[in-house]
Write an enzyme that holds these catalytic residues in place. Structure first.
Site, short mmCIF file in Angstrom:
data_model
loop_
_atom_site.label_atom_id
_atom_site.label_comp_id
_atom_site.label_asym_id
_atom_site.label_seq_id
_atom_site.Cartn_x
_atom_site.Cartn_y
_atom_site.Cartn_z
N SER A 3 35.88 43.16 38.37
CA SER A 3 36.32 41.78 38.14
C SER A 3 37.68 41.59 38.78
O SER A 3 38.34 42.56 39.14
CB SER A 3 36.43 41.51 36.64
OG SER A 3 37.64 42.03 36.13
N ASP A 4 38.12 40.35 38.90
CA ASP A 4 39.54 40.17 39.19
C ASP A 4 40.26 40.20 37.84
O ASP A 4 39.63 40.23 36.78
CB ASP A 4 39.81 38.88 39.97
CG ASP A 4 41.16 38.97 40.69
OD1 ASP A 4 41.96 39.87 40.37
OD2 ASP A 4 41.44 38.13 41.58
N TRP A 5 41.55 40.18 37.89
CA TRP A 5 42.38 40.34 36.69
C TRP A 5 41.92 39.36 35.60
O TRP A 5 42.08 38.14 35.73
CB TRP A 5 43.84 40.09 37.08
CG TRP A 5 44.84 40.25 35.98
CD1 TRP A 5 45.05 39.38 34.94
CD2 TRP A 5 45.76 41.32 35.80
NE1 TRP A 5 46.05 39.85 34.15
CE2 TRP A 5 46.52 41.04 34.66
CE3 TRP A 5 46.05 42.49 36.52
CZ2 TRP A 5 47.53 41.86 34.19
CZ3 TRP A 5 47.06 43.33 36.06
CH2 TRP A 5 47.79 43.00 34.91
N ALA A 6 41.32 39.93 34.57
CA ALA A 6 40.91 39.15 33.39
C ALA A 6 39.84 38.09 33.69
O ALA A 6 39.60 37.22 32.86
CB ALA A 6 42.11 38.50 32.71
#
Ligand code: NOJ
Length: 748
Positions: free
Chosen positions: A289-292
């Site tokens: 994923s990207d951050w969060a």
């Protein structure tokens, strides 16, 4: 004889030792057997743990609500609930952390250490958009190989690069990270950078990540994290090709993007991840994923809570949760109650484990943590030399009207503007572990280049772009003895990167005042523009005849600038993004459609009223895609095609003659474009299909030839199927997307 006995005994003892080990720790089994053995030993929680990526250093995103804190993270690590850390760097820290994973967890599964090594680790290269202006794929591969060498020597296994988001948005701070507006050029850089980072995946290389999947660069109005609303036709033809090229080049991992696609956040998009990436392109690697971004699906209004977000992500084909914690806190439960099949969880875990086996971490978990190697690798002399070459190769000469450049041994120079003395601003937000203290400023570069020159520096305008009124007098006085004035303008370095969208991308009023004060002295003025994106330079271009766009050049920026100003390096770079003439034009890009009422700037009168144009600003950008000058001048002639028509299995040879009409040896970037004149659906007015860099000595000519296969005339329909339609095409070859020769071609 005795020796043989000893050897056999050693082999026997060794295999006895392995025999006592579980299969997953025994190198005599295949990775597949080892992974299956390990999976069979793991609890559901430990499996979920492998999908959990945790930040262990500086924040490169917002802190999340359920952040367990430093102590909590160590505890999670000991419980086998962390598969990977990001932002833990350096052999000391990575070793200490790896030891906990290997020696203090039940199964001893090693960690993957990831970091954003975007354009260098300690030796920082020019920002990728600048590097793309060199159109030099081999240099990009060398630069990423050096970045990988330094990063891996510092304990890292994995970089979150290359970023391959096509973008037409100079307001977006992240254009600096990609290779501009064109899918073909971007795809070529994708291949080169994946190769450079990953090499043969030994301990001198790192796993690469192509990001952000997909179309993050199309955020509306260039506003960070904003909505993306694209047709599938545009997605396939403009945005997806670079990611596809990275997958074909063997990229190990792919990162989801923050944006939505067809109303679905990318992290939970079955269409993007399962259907396109995995089924159509056959990608079997890890999707992080990207951050969060898994958790942010709640904010998007797509998931009702963390549990649903985790289910939607894994069911869409995404694997690893960077920082949002939604998998860690909810996924085991969803597997136990059957909402997520165990087979889906196992597949995701296998993808993580197989990277760890591929890197050999189960056999030697500490092989990336050699402090002596780290010391001798970072900032090695050959890395700095390559970074310097790369900086010079990216500097883009926009104007040199009176031939003021190169400056050969000026007796005295007046240098103006904060950026000339700033170590900080030659690095951007994504500077890796680059230290300002190790950078070369423009002023230092000039002093080193011209040791005999009398160089005076006046700041005149500060970092915030404010002009010091007292400077006018100082400038006038200093200019009296100066042969030339070098004035620096632009944006400060940290304005290039994530969360750095800007509504105004022109020089500050203070910088303009400084430029005009310089001009008023009557001395020749060289304007250096430093920024991580194309700026709006209409006023500067109107009033000044010598402009070098230096981008953000990294550790060796100052030397790169001086190498070009002096003529030791003849500039050859050409911009990978169009330069807007006004913010109101954005997005302005070369490969647009023709519209039903096309307009050419300069055409006025009643016949040109009901046409696609602005009434107050031009249609054309200030500088088109592919534009850049050199100290050499080139004349293109004799564009020829080997055939007038080809069938679908043939190719045509395109040749052009290029004469270096100057007294200086140079390198010209030659660009080949096509236009499909009639197609269903319609095609853009130009599409880049090939390019080459050619060295041409002063006064000489070279014939450049391209092989254009019919397959390059193809495009995608809205479902990603390839179309190759018969009919009339134009073939263009030229200096940039605007200045071309043209010929006709028919596809039979
Ligand atoms: C968010 C960025 O979008 C991404 O590119 C980066 O890799 C991660 N943060 C980790 O820093």
């Amino acid at each position: 004889m005795k020796k043989i006995h000893l050897l056999l005994a050693a082999i026997f003892t060794c295999s006895m030792a392995f025999a006592q080990q579980p299969v997953y720790k025994n190198p005599s089994y295949s990775s597949q057997e080892r992974i299956n053995d390990l999976l069979a030993r793991m609890t559901i929680e430990e499996k979920v743990g492998q999908l959990n990526q945790v930040n262990g250093g500086v924040l490169t995103g917002p802190s999340v609500a359920n952040d367990p804190g430093a102590q909590g993270k160590v505890q999670l690590l000991k419980e086998g609930m962390v598969g990977s850390f990001l932002n833990v760097v350096g052999t000391e820290q990575t070793l200490a952390t790896q030891k906990i994973a290997v020696e203090q967890t039940r199964l001893g599964i090693p960690l993957l250490f990831a970091f954003d090594v975007i354009h260098g680790y300690k030796t920082v290269f020019p920002i990728p958009l600048a590097e793309a202006a060199s159109w030099d794929l081999e240099a990009a591969e060398r630069a990423t190989a050096i970045a990988a060498k330094e990063a891996s020597a510092a304990g890292l296994h994995w970089t979150f690069a290359p970023m391959m988001d096509v973008s037409r948005e100079p307001r977006w701070g992240r254009v600096m990270e990609g290779s501009g507006e064109d899918p073909y050029l971007q795809a070529k850089f994708a291949e080169a950078r994946v190769k450079g980072f990953q090499g043969n995946l030994d301990e001198n290389h790192v796993l690469a990540t192509v990001k952000h999947f997909a179309a993050y660069g199309a955020a509306e109005a260039g506003k960070e994290y904003n909505t993306v609303d694209l047709s599938r036709y545009a997605l396939w033809n403009y945005y997806l090709p670079p990611y596809k090229a990275a997958v074909e080049a063997g990229v190990a991992t792919v990162m989801n993007s923050f944006n939505i696609m067809d109303g679905v956040p990318s992290s939970g998009s079955d269409f993007l991840v399962n259907q396109v990436l995995r089924d159509k392109w056959g990608f079997n690697g890890l999707v992080v994923s990207d951050w969060a971004s898994f958790g942010e699906m709640i904010n998007h209004g797509y998931s009702k809570d963390a549990k649903e977000a985790a289910i939607q992500s894994i069911m869409a084909g995404s694997d690893m949760d960077m920082e949002s914690g939604v998998m860690r806190t909810t996924l085991a439960e969803s597997v136990k109650n059957g909402e997520v099949p165990m087979a889906v969880l196992d597949e995701a875990v296998k993808r993580v484990l197989s990277l760890k086996f591929q890197l050999g971490l189960f056999d030697d978990p500490y092989k990336y943590h050699d402090a002596a190697k780290e010391r001798r690798t970072l900032l090695a002399a050959e890395h700095l030399a390559e970074a310097r070459k790369s900086a010079a190769a990216s500097m883009t000469l926009l104007k040199n009207d009176q031939g003021l450049l190169p400056l050969q041994n000026p007796k005295s120079i007046l240098v103006l503007g904060h950026l000339a003395e700033s170590q900080e601003d030659v690095l951007d937000f994504w500077k890796g572990q680059g230290d300002h203290a190790n950078t070369v400023t423009i002023l230092e570069g000039l002093k080193a280049k011209y040791p005999a020159s009398d160089i005076t520096f006046i700041q005149a305008v500060n970092r915030d772009g404010i002009f010091d009124q007292n400077a006018v007098k100082q400038i006038n006085k200093a200019a009296k003895k100066a042969e030339v004035v070098i004035a620096t303008i632009g944006l400060f370095g940290d304005l290039a990167g994530e969360a750095r969208s800007l509504g105004d991308i022109s020089p500050s009023d203070g910088q303009m005042t400084m430029l005009h004060a310089a001009k008023a002295t009557g001395k020749p003025v060289v304007v250096l523009v430093q920024a991580g994106r194309p700026m709006v330079l209409t006023e500067v271009v109107r009033d000044f005849g010598t402009i070098l766009y230096t981008w953000i050049g990294g550790t060796q920026h100052g030397h790169g600038v001086a190498d070009v100003l002096s003529g030791d390096v003849n500039p050859s770079a050409k911009t990978a993004m169009s330069f807007p003439a006004a913010v109101g034009q954005i997005p302005v890009y070369y490969n647009h459609y023709n519209t039903g009422r096309p307009h050419q700037d300069g055409n006025e009168g009643p016949a040109h009223f009901w046409v696609s144009r602005y009434r107050d600003i031009p249609n054309e950008p200030l500088f088109p895609f592919g534009y850049g000058l050199s100290y050499s001048t080139y004349e293109y002639s004799d564009l020829k095609l080997s055939k007038k028509s080809i069938n679908q299995n043939e190719s045509v040879t395109v040749t052009v003659n290029i004469k270096n009409t100057s007294q200086v040896d140079g390198t010209e970037i030659v660009q080949l474009y096509i236009r499909d004149l009639v197609a269903q659906p319609i095609r853009p007015v130009k599409e880049l299909k090939d390019f080459t860099r050619v060295d041409i000595p002063a006064g000489q000519s070279r014939t450049v030839s391209f092989e254009l296969p019919a397959t390059k005339l193809s495009f995608y329909d809205e479902n990603g199927n390839t179309l190759l339609q018969k009919g009339a095409f134009k073939v263009f070859v030229g200096k940039n997307s605007d200045d071309v020769l043209e010929a006709d071609l028919e596809l039979k």
